[in-house]
Design a protein around this motif. Structure first.
Motif, PDB file in Angstrom:
ATOM      1  N   GLN A 123     -34.315 -65.720 -69.551  1.00 51.97           N
ATOM      2  CA  GLN A 123     -33.541 -66.352 -68.724  1.00 51.97           C
ATOM      3  C   GLN A 123     -33.081 -67.422 -68.551  1.00 51.97           C
ATOM      4  O   GLN A 123     -32.606 -68.158 -69.549  1.00 51.97           O
ATOM      5  CB  GLN A 123     -34.983 -66.935 -67.276  1.00 51.97           C
ATOM      6  N   GLN A 124     -32.567 -67.885 -67.268  1.00 57.96           N
ATOM      7  CA  GLN A 124     -31.528 -69.099 -67.174  1.00 57.96           C
ATOM      8  C   GLN A 124     -32.410 -69.499 -66.124  1.00 57.96           C
ATOM      9  O   GLN A 124     -33.076 -69.688 -65.029  1.00 57.96           O
ATOM     10  CB  GLN A 124     -30.551 -68.857 -66.546  1.00 57.96           C
ATOM     11  N   ILE A 125     -32.479 -71.767 -66.879  1.00 58.51           N
ATOM     12  CA  ILE A 125     -33.360 -72.322 -66.291  1.00 58.51           C
ATOM     13  C   ILE A 125     -32.457 -73.886 -65.630  1.00 58.51           C
ATOM     14  O   ILE A 125     -31.857 -73.613 -66.795  1.00 58.51           O
ATOM     15  CB  ILE A 125     -33.877 -72.653 -67.241  1.00 58.51           C
ATOM     16  N   VAL A 126     -32.461 -74.031 -64.709  1.00 59.92           N
ATOM     17  CA  VAL A 126     -31.207 -74.487 -64.252  1.00 59.92           C
ATOM     18  C   VAL A 126     -31.296 -76.070 -63.553  1.00 59.92           C
ATOM     19  O   VAL A 126     -32.318 -75.753 -62.943  1.00 59.92           O
ATOM     20  CB  VAL A 126     -30.676 -73.700 -63.240  1.00 59.92           C
ATOM     21  N   TRP A 127     -31.276 -77.118 -64.084  1.00 56.77           N
ATOM     22  CA  TRP A 127     -31.216 -78.645 -63.375  1.00 56.77           C
ATOM     23  C   TRP A 127     -29.790 -78.763 -63.111  1.00 56.77           C
ATOM     24  O   TRP A 127     -29.110 -78.801 -63.257  1.00 56.77           O
ATOM     25  CB  TRP A 127     -31.867 -78.887 -64.472  1.00 56.77           C
ATOM     26  N   GLY A 128     -30.034 -80.110 -62.198  1.00 59.21           N
ATOM     27  CA  GLY A 128     -28.927 -80.636 -62.326  1.00 59.21           C
ATOM     28  C   GLY A 128     -28.511 -80.381 -60.450  1.00 59.21           C
ATOM     29  O   GLY A 128     -28.991 -79.477 -60.169  1.00 59.21           O
ATOM     30  N   GLN A 129     -27.359 -81.524 -59.824  1.00 55.04           N
ATOM     31  CA  GLN A 129     -26.738 -80.813 -59.383  1.00 55.04           C
ATOM     32  C   GLN A 129     -24.845 -80.760 -58.120  1.00 55.04           C
ATOM     33  O   GLN A 129     -24.584 -80.857 -57.428  1.00 55.04           O
ATOM     34  CB  GLN A 129     -27.088 -82.664 -57.847  1.00 55.04           C
ATOM     35  N   ALA A 130     -24.961 -80.940 -60.151  1.00 49.39           N
ATOM     36  CA  ALA A 130     -22.970 -80.927 -60.779  1.00 49.39           C
ATOM     37  C   ALA A 130     -22.458 -79.309 -60.203  1.00 49.39           C
ATOM     38  O   ALA A 130     -23.748 -78.156 -60.336  1.00 49.39           O
ATOM     39  CB  ALA A 130     -23.148 -82.121 -61.376  1.00 49.39           C
ATOM     40  N   ILE A 139     -30.271 -76.990 -70.362  1.00 49.86           N
ATOM     41  CA  ILE A 139     -31.704 -76.267 -71.184  1.00 49.86           C
ATOM     42  C   ILE A 139     -30.194 -74.882 -71.784  1.00 49.86           C
ATOM     43  O   ILE A 139     -31.281 -74.601 -73.097  1.00 49.86           O
ATOM     44  CB  ILE A 139     -32.483 -75.857 -70.448  1.00 49.86           C
ATOM     45  N   ASN A 140     -29.246 -73.981 -71.097  1.00 53.29           N
ATOM     46  CA  ASN A 140     -29.040 -72.936 -71.851  1.00 53.29           C
ATOM     47  C   ASN A 140     -27.954 -73.295 -72.119  1.00 53.29           C
ATOM     48  O   ASN A 140     -26.654 -73.960 -71.453  1.00 53.29           O
ATOM     49  CB  ASN A 140     -28.819 -72.103 -70.294  1.00 53.29           C
ATOM     50  N   PRO A 141     -27.229 -72.454 -73.317  1.00 54.21           N
ATOM     51  CA  PRO A 141     -25.638 -72.917 -74.089  1.00 54.21           C
ATOM     52  C   PRO A 141     -25.075 -71.894 -72.941  1.00 54.21           C
ATOM     53  O   PRO A 141     -25.723 -71.380 -72.732  1.00 54.21           O
ATOM     54  CB  PRO A 141     -26.517 -72.418 -75.702  1.00 54.21           C
ATOM     55  N   LEU A 142     -24.070 -72.160 -73.868  1.00 48.94           N
ATOM     56  CA  LEU A 142     -22.459 -71.413 -73.318  1.00 48.94           C
ATOM     57  C   LEU A 142     -22.319 -70.550 -73.678  1.00 48.94           C
ATOM     58  O   LEU A 142     -22.336 -70.738 -74.870  1.00 48.94           O
ATOM     59  CB  LEU A 142     -21.501 -72.795 -72.178  1.00 48.94           C
ATOM     60  N   ASN A 143     -21.544 -69.660 -73.272  1.00 47.35           N
ATOM     61  CA  ASN A 143     -20.396 -68.682 -74.123  1.00 47.35           C
ATOM     62  C   ASN A 143     -19.569 -68.995 -73.784  1.00 47.35           C
ATOM     63  O   ASN A 143     -19.140 -69.104 -72.226  1.00 47.35           O
ATOM     64  CB  ASN A 143     -21.100 -66.703 -73.603  1.00 47.35           C
ATOM     65  N   HIS A 144     -18.600 -68.956 -74.541  1.00 49.35           N
ATOM     66  CA  HIS A 144     -17.078 -70.009 -74.188  1.00 49.35           C
ATOM     67  C   HIS A 144     -16.438 -68.357 -74.863  1.00 49.35           C
ATOM     68  O   HIS A 144     -14.429 -68.394 -75.073  1.00 49.35           O
ATOM     69  CB  HIS A 144     -16.544 -71.055 -75.043  1.00 49.35           C
ATOM     70  N   ARG A 145     -16.272 -67.192 -74.243  1.00 54.27           N
ATOM     71  CA  ARG A 145     -15.289 -66.399 -74.324  1.00 54.27           C
ATOM     72  C   ARG A 145     -14.205 -65.821 -73.937  1.00 54.27           C
ATOM     73  O   ARG A 145     -13.242 -65.774 -74.301  1.00 54.27           O
ATOM     74  CB  ARG A 145     -16.687 -64.992 -74.328  1.00 54.27           C
ATOM     75  N   GLU A 146     -14.495 -66.404 -72.657  1.00 50.87           N
ATOM     76  CA  GLU A 146     -13.506 -67.470 -71.299  1.00 50.87           C
ATOM     77  C   GLU A 146     -13.452 -68.496 -70.756  1.00 50.87           C
ATOM     78  O   GLU A 146     -13.025 -68.465 -69.714  1.00 50.87           O
ATOM     79  CB  GLU A 146     -13.283 -66.455 -70.540  1.00 50.87           C
ATOM     80  N   ASN A 235     -36.145 -85.917 -64.810  1.00 54.98           N
ATOM     81  CA  ASN A 235     -36.283 -85.650 -65.724  1.00 54.98           C
ATOM     82  C   ASN A 235     -37.043 -85.519 -67.056  1.00 54.98           C
ATOM     83  O   ASN A 235     -35.694 -86.756 -67.496  1.00 54.98           O
ATOM     84  CB  ASN A 235     -34.818 -84.252 -65.788  1.00 54.98           C
ATOM     85  N   TYR A 236     -37.206 -84.447 -67.679  1.00 50.81           N
ATOM     86  CA  TYR A 236     -37.246 -85.487 -69.527  1.00 50.81           C
ATOM     87  C   TYR A 236     -36.583 -84.087 -70.495  1.00 50.81           C
ATOM     88  O   TYR A 236     -37.412 -82.534 -69.742  1.00 50.81           O
ATOM     89  CB  TYR A 236     -38.613 -86.097 -69.959  1.00 50.81           C
ATOM     90  N   LEU A 237     -36.262 -84.051 -70.819  1.00 53.20           N
ATOM     91  CA  LEU A 237     -35.892 -83.156 -71.921  1.00 53.20           C
ATOM     92  C   LEU A 237     -35.731 -82.964 -73.812  1.00 53.20           C
ATOM     93  O   LEU A 237     -35.580 -84.125 -73.690  1.00 53.20           O
ATOM     94  CB  LEU A 237     -34.681 -82.016 -71.668  1.00 53.20           C
ATOM     95  N   TYR A 238     -36.300 -82.513 -74.306  1.00 51.78           N
ATOM     96  CA  TYR A 238     -37.020 -83.096 -75.867  1.00 51.78           C
ATOM     97  C   TYR A 238     -35.840 -81.647 -76.684  1.00 51.78           C
ATOM     98  O   TYR A 238     -36.473 -80.371 -76.380  1.00 51.78           O
ATOM     99  CB  TYR A 238     -37.945 -82.959 -76.497  1.00 51.78           C
ATOM    100  N   HIS A 239     -34.511 -81.817 -76.619  1.00 55.03           N
ATOM    101  CA  HIS A 239     -33.794 -80.683 -77.718  1.00 55.03           C
ATOM    102  C   HIS A 239     -32.510 -80.372 -78.321  1.00 55.03           C
ATOM    103  O   HIS A 239     -32.259 -82.208 -79.276  1.00 55.03           O
ATOM    104  CB  HIS A 239     -32.651 -80.241 -75.717  1.00 55.03           C
TER     105      HIS A 239
END
Length: 417
Positions: A123-130, A139-146, A235-239
């Motif tokens: 799944q995708q877990i989305v945090w933030g307002q930006a 939380i989820n990494p990105l694919n820079h294919r494009e 928010n708190y994240l250990y990552h």
């Protein structure tokens, strides 16, 4: 044992779909062509089919599966069959040939235990307002294919993870656990949007030291509430920070991507004042490492924030501006601060049949920019024609300016089913 227990839990929940009383199939198919202005060549001619299967049954449990099948005639975005060193073994795509890739995008189970919502699976877990500029949405990494051209939902790599949301009086609490060790995926050298340079002219060997699955899991919590007109989260994240730390060893022609772990503390706030909406997102990383050719690895804490202001006072029009800044320790071989800004203009015409969107992203540090223009024309309920352009400009040393030869014109069609 932990790995086996997690897999057994997921498979047990997925098996309930066999007893589903309501199964639905929907999705979209999209053709997109990109023509490079400077080279006069096609960058991409690709067809993407994205089916979504949803199964519901009597107990209230829901199972959702999202798939992706993609064919690209040009094979320039990910030449050949990528080795996928940035992905964990349970999160890899299938490449039947040089032009085709298949992926299980998402597969998760939703259920309620009393008032507590539970989602387990890929799944995708989305945090933030930006919008677009990530501070807490990490939380989820990105694919820079494009690179950063697609929508964020298409750029995120869904991860095998679990989240729980529960009410607590006037607050809501979300807990997340991510044992998947996939990190941000960069195209290999030679790709149209390659972010990693090979100083050995193709003879270098890339090693990716990803975190260990399960034993180096990401986990975190988010508290949220609505208070006096403000939508607030803490928010708190250990990552693991998903952006790679690149070091080069000329003696053995090795290129190494390593990663560091950090505590992320964050806050978001949003409120509407008439036609204006104010947004704030801020995050503090306890440690972020950068590679220096002269000093090796350098560590710093880092504060990042985004200030956003949206205006909807014009008919059928949205104007949105954002300012982003990161602040690090002084004395490093990277800039003490980093500033970016975005300006979004969106307007609907003909009773929302036509939508025009213009997005400008500007980096103050390298004075480079990306301007995206897009026009959607809804021919029918399930048919959308699309045209637009992506223009890169500025210093070739910048993250945006380095792709100025990749500026392109786009043409596409999207069919819903």
């Amino acid at each position: 044992m932990k790995r086996q227990s997690f897999a057994f839990m997921v498979m047990t929940l997925m098996s309930q779909a066999l007893w589903a009383v309501d199964v639905g199939l929907s999705g979209i198919s999209r053709w997109n062509s990109g023509y490079e202005i400077n080279t006069g060549e096609w960058q991409t001619n690709q067809l993407a089919i994205k089916p979504e299967i949803m199964a519901r049954f009597d107990g209230g449990t829901k199972v959702t599966a999202k798939l992706l099948a993609r064919w690209d005639l040009e094979d320039k975005l990910e030449p050949g069959r990528p080795a996928q060193p940035f992905r964990s073994g349970i999160n890899r795509r299938i490449f039947p040939d040089n032009h085709t890739d298949l992926e299980l995008r998402e597969l998760f189970v939703d259920d309620y235990l009393g008032d507590t919502f539970v989602r387990i699976g890929k799944q995708q877990i989305v945090w933030g307002q930006a919008d677009g500029l990530r501070v807490l949405d990490v939380i989820n990494p990105l694919n820079h294919r494009e690179f950063i051209l697609p929508e964020m939902e298409d750029r995120r790599i869904p991860l095998w993870s679990a989240q729980v949301e529960m009410p607590m009086d006037s607050w809501s609490l979300q807990l997340v656990w991510v044992p998947d060790s996939t990190v941000t995926e960069s195209p290999e050298p030679g790709a149209a949007y390659a972010l990693l340079d090979d100083p050995f002219d193709g003879a270098g060997k890339l090693t990716v030291d990803r975190p260990k699955a399960f034993s180096e899991s990401d986990y975190g919590a988010r508290l949220g509430r609505y208070w006096n007109g403000w939508d607030l989260t803490f928010n708190y994240l250990y990552h693991t920070i998903d952006d790679p730390i690149i070091t080069v060893d000329p003696a053995v022609r090795a290129i190494r991507a390593s990663y560091n772990r950090s505590h992320l503390f964050g806050v978001t706030a949003a409120n509407a004042f008439g036609d204006y909406t104010f947004r704030l997102e801020a995050g503090y990383e306890s440690e972020r490492q950068y590679a220096s050719s002269a000093h090796g690895l350098q560590s710093t804490d880092e504060l990042s924030y985004v200030l956003g202001l949206d205006y909807s006072g014009f008919t059928d029009t949205l104007v949105s501006g954002q300012f982003f800044q990161s602040i690090r320790d002084k004395g490093l071989d990277v800039p003490h601060t980093e500033e970016n800004a975005t300006l979004l203009l969106r307007r609907d015409f003909m009773n929302q049949v036509v939508q025009l969107e213009s997005l400008l992203i500007y980096s103050f540090d390298n004075r480079d920019a990306l301007w995206q223009v897009n026009v959607d024309y809804q021919v029918a309920t399930n048919v959308i024609l699309n045209t637009g352009a992506n223009f890169f400009s500025g210093d070739r040393e910048g993250q945006l300016g380095r792709f100025q030869d990749r500026s392109r014109l786009n043409l596409g069609i999207e069919l819903g089913f």
